[in-house]
Design a protein around this motif. Structure first.
Motif, PDB file in Angstrom:
ATOM      1  N   GLU A  83       9.449  -6.015   2.980  1.00  0.00           N
ATOM      2  CA  GLU A  83       9.396  -7.154   3.895  1.00  0.00           C
ATOM      3  C   GLU A  83       8.575  -6.811   5.131  1.00  0.00           C
ATOM      4  O   GLU A  83       7.764  -7.624   5.598  1.00  0.00           O
ATOM      5  N   TYR A  84       8.760  -5.603   5.661  1.00  0.00           N
ATOM      6  CA  TYR A  84       8.067  -5.210   6.889  1.00  0.00           C
ATOM      7  C   TYR A  84       6.558  -5.168   6.674  1.00  0.00           C
ATOM      8  O   TYR A  84       5.791  -5.714   7.472  1.00  0.00           O
ATOM      9  N   ARG A  85       6.115  -4.539   5.587  1.00  0.00           N
ATOM     10  CA  ARG A  85       4.668  -4.430   5.426  1.00  0.00           C
ATOM     11  C   ARG A  85       4.040  -5.731   4.954  1.00  0.00           C
ATOM     12  O   ARG A  85       2.857  -5.966   5.207  1.00  0.00           O
ATOM     13  N   ARG A  86       4.832  -6.604   4.311  1.00  0.00           N
ATOM     14  CA  ARG A  86       4.286  -7.914   3.933  1.00  0.00           C
ATOM     15  C   ARG A  86       3.925  -8.724   5.172  1.00  0.00           C
ATOM     16  O   ARG A  86       2.943  -9.471   5.177  1.00  0.00           O
ATOM     17  N   PRO A  89       0.410  -6.935  10.343  1.00  0.00           N
ATOM     18  CA  PRO A  89      -1.022  -7.275  10.391  1.00  0.00           C
ATOM     19  C   PRO A  89      -1.906  -6.344   9.558  1.00  0.00           C
ATOM     20  O   PRO A  89      -2.958  -6.759   9.069  1.00  0.00           O
ATOM     21  N   LEU A  90      -1.494  -5.086   9.367  1.00  0.00           N
ATOM     22  CA  LEU A  90      -2.335  -4.155   8.608  1.00  0.00           C
ATOM     23  C   LEU A  90      -2.379  -4.494   7.122  1.00  0.00           C
ATOM     24  O   LEU A  90      -3.226  -3.969   6.395  1.00  0.00           O
ATOM     25  N   ALA A  91      -1.477  -5.361   6.653  1.00  0.00           N
ATOM     26  CA  ALA A  91      -1.570  -5.797   5.257  1.00  0.00           C
ATOM     27  C   ALA A  91      -2.912  -6.463   4.981  1.00  0.00           C
ATOM     28  O   ALA A  91      -3.456  -6.363   3.874  1.00  0.00           O
ATOM     29  N   ILE A  97      -9.452  -0.917   2.962  1.00  0.00           N
ATOM     30  CA  ILE A  97      -9.015   0.475   2.805  1.00  0.00           C
ATOM     31  C   ILE A  97      -9.075   0.887   1.339  1.00  0.00           C
ATOM     32  O   ILE A  97      -9.498   1.997   1.003  1.00  0.00           O
ATOM     33  N   HIS A  98      -8.640   0.000   0.459  1.00  0.00           N
ATOM     34  CA  HIS A  98      -8.633   0.304  -0.975  1.00  0.00           C
ATOM     35  C   HIS A  98     -10.050   0.528  -1.495  1.00  0.00           C
ATOM     36  O   HIS A  98     -10.305   1.489  -2.238  1.00  0.00           O
ATOM     37  N   ALA A 259      -0.383 -15.823   5.744  1.00  0.00           N
ATOM     38  CA  ALA A 259      -1.305 -16.153   6.836  1.00  0.00           C
ATOM     39  C   ALA A 259      -0.804 -15.627   8.173  1.00  0.00           C
ATOM     40  O   ALA A 259      -1.570 -15.097   8.968  1.00  0.00           O
ATOM     41  N   ASN A 260       0.512 -15.740   8.433  1.00  0.00           N
ATOM     42  CA  ASN A 260       1.002 -15.330   9.747  1.00  0.00           C
ATOM     43  C   ASN A 260       1.006 -13.818   9.913  1.00  0.00           C
ATOM     44  O   ASN A 260       1.194 -13.314  11.008  1.00  0.00           O
ATOM     45  N   SER A 261       0.813 -13.047   8.813  1.00  0.00           N
ATOM     46  CA  SER A 261       0.805 -11.596   8.963  1.00  0.00           C
ATOM     47  C   SER A 261      -0.530 -11.087   9.490  1.00  0.00           C
ATOM     48  O   SER A 261      -0.670  -9.907   9.759  1.00  0.00           O
TER      49      SER A 261
END
Length: 460
Positions: A83-86, A89-91, A97-98, A259-261
């Motif tokens: 949940e945190y990484r979803r 913003p770095l998601a 990065i990949h 979108a909000n991430s």
């Protein structure tokens, strides 16, 4: 022969001092840790190791990081992590990065890690065999690799310093990490400049090759540009059609965030009389009273009833009718910014997560990351506010930061703190910095002059 020094401050292998000698000197440092109960003398000088590494070891010892603990602790379980990484913003930068780091790492025997601003790893990808090896020291998603927890390591030390760094073998504070080398660069928000996290390459000695730092820095720059473009595209889509949605048939990237991430909803209170509120990439300057209300609601996510909010907001007796009138005006402002941000009532409560910068400072201090806290800190919370709740928050943030810098800070941290307006007349901070500076440091003269000024002012 003069040593060739990399911009990160380390003498590079094969450049005057060999990699073997660097490991020898680092091992000598660990012997001094053992002989002094995991403490380092202020006058320690080890040829071949940069002052940055030596200072990091001292911070690690002061923060009581255990060099003999083989594993980093898990800070988040699987559900919390997902949940945190979803929502982080770095998601949004993971596709970059990949492409630039993760895919090439499969052939080079490297790991690529992306962590948040307090050193918790969110993604660790790359060579499968290396991933299995790294599990032995808990270099895994959800683990805490901050300097306060594991000591000197590229992710945690890069965040503590606010700059890219390379750390090789026995330069790591934790012994279980000595077979590894790593390069890390902090990631800052391309719009606000806020610290969002860190990008790291971990592997064998090739992970600190001279070109690796430039590669990670270039990748971070590309990822920042990617994040800015995505935000511009999202803003343009909202302007053209607020109801626009992704087509179900459209392909979705493996790392595509909600979108909000792309944004971290934030409230900037430090060193400002009027707060800046940022929600979904839109920013507005608030009035002084609205700044106080949102500051109080953001630090009380469980909500406050009208009487509680009145007591925290107004220095004297005030009617709840006055508060209700102010809330009507605030709701109109937030309605125009984002209808989803309008506070609920009974109790008054924010319907979305809003991170005040003062809260970030407190979180960092709680985790022992005073260097990161000092980087975030821009001055007192709403310095002219007389609201009782704001005064209490201002004093708590300021006093905890000062205490952390005095207790655990290096000379550099103390000098940086001394530049803050609230520390202009702080004799104790300057005396502590003077004590830590080397006898021949050119910065001692300015400190002595400052102390003489303060003595004259106090005597007048």
């Amino acid at each position: 022969m003069r040593n060739s020094v990399h911009p990160a401050g380390l003498v590079q292998p094969g450049a005057g001092i060999t990699a073997e000698l660097r490991q020898h000197y680092a091992s000598a440092g660990h012997e001094q840790l053992d002989s002094r109960g995991h403490g380092l003398p202020d006058d320690l000088q080890l040829p071949g190791l940069s002052s940055l590494i030596q200072e990091s070891w001292r911070r690690s010892a002061e923060l009581q990081a255990n060099p003999d603990n083989p594993e980093a602790p898990l800070a988040m379980d699987r559900d919390e992590l997902e949940e945190y990484r979803r929502q982080h913003p770095l998601a949004a930068i993971m596709p970059v990065i990949h492409k630039l780091l993760v895919l090439p790492s499969h052939d080079s025997g490297m790991l690529v890690a992306v962590g948040d601003e307090v050193g918790r790893l969110l993604w660790v990808e790359g060579d499968a065999a290396m991933q299995r090896r790294a599990e032995g020291m808990m270099f895994v998603p959800g683990a805490d690799w901050s300097e306060a927890t594991v000591g000197t390591s590229a992710p945690g030390t890069a965040l503590a310093l606010g700059r890219g760094i390379q750390i090789s073998g026995a330069e790591h504070y934790k012994r279980s990490v000595h077979p590894w080398s790593c390069t890390a660069v902090p990631f800052h928000d391309p719009d606000s400049g806020a610290l969002l996290g860190v990008v790291d390459i971990t592997g064998t000695e090739s992970a600190v090759a001279p070109h690796t730092l430039s590669l990670v820095e270039a990748t971070v720059a590309a990822a920042q540009a990617h994040l800015r473009v995505e935000r511009l595209q999202l803003a343009a889509a909202r302007q053209s059609s607020p109801a626009r949605r992704r087509s179900p048939a459209a392909p979705k990237a493996a790392y595509a965030p909600a979108a909000n991430s792309l944004y971290r909803n934030s409230l900037q209170l430090l060193g400002r009389d009027q707060a800046l509120l940022s929600i979904d990439g839109r920013t507005v300057a608030l009035s002084a009273r609205h700044s106080e209300i949102l500051a109080l609601l953001s630090t009380h996510p469980e909500g406050l009833n009208a009487e509680e909010l009145c007591n925290l907001l107004y220095p004297g007796d005030a009617s709840t009718m006055t508060l209700r009138a102010e809330m009507v005006r605030l709701r109109k402002v937030l309605q125009q910014l984002n209808p989803g941000a309008v506070p609920a009532s009974r109790p008054y409560r924010l319907p979305l997560d809003l991170m005040p910068d003062a809260g970030q400072v407190l979180n960092c201090l709680q985790r022992g990351a005073h260097r990161i806290a000092l980087e975030i800190y821009r001055g007192a919370v709403l310095p002219r506010s007389e609201a009782p709740g704001i005064t209490e928050l201002r004093n708590r943030v300021s006093s905890l930061l000062r205490e952390a810098v005095l207790t655990d800070g290096s000379a550099e941290s103390l000098l940086r703190y001394a530049e803050l307006p609230e520390a202009r007349d702080d004799v104790e901070i300057r005396l502590a910095a003077l004590k830590l500076l080397p006898p021949r440091s050119p910065r001692r003269a300015a400190l002595v002059a400052d102390l003489e000024r303060l003595d004259a002012e106090l005597s007048a």
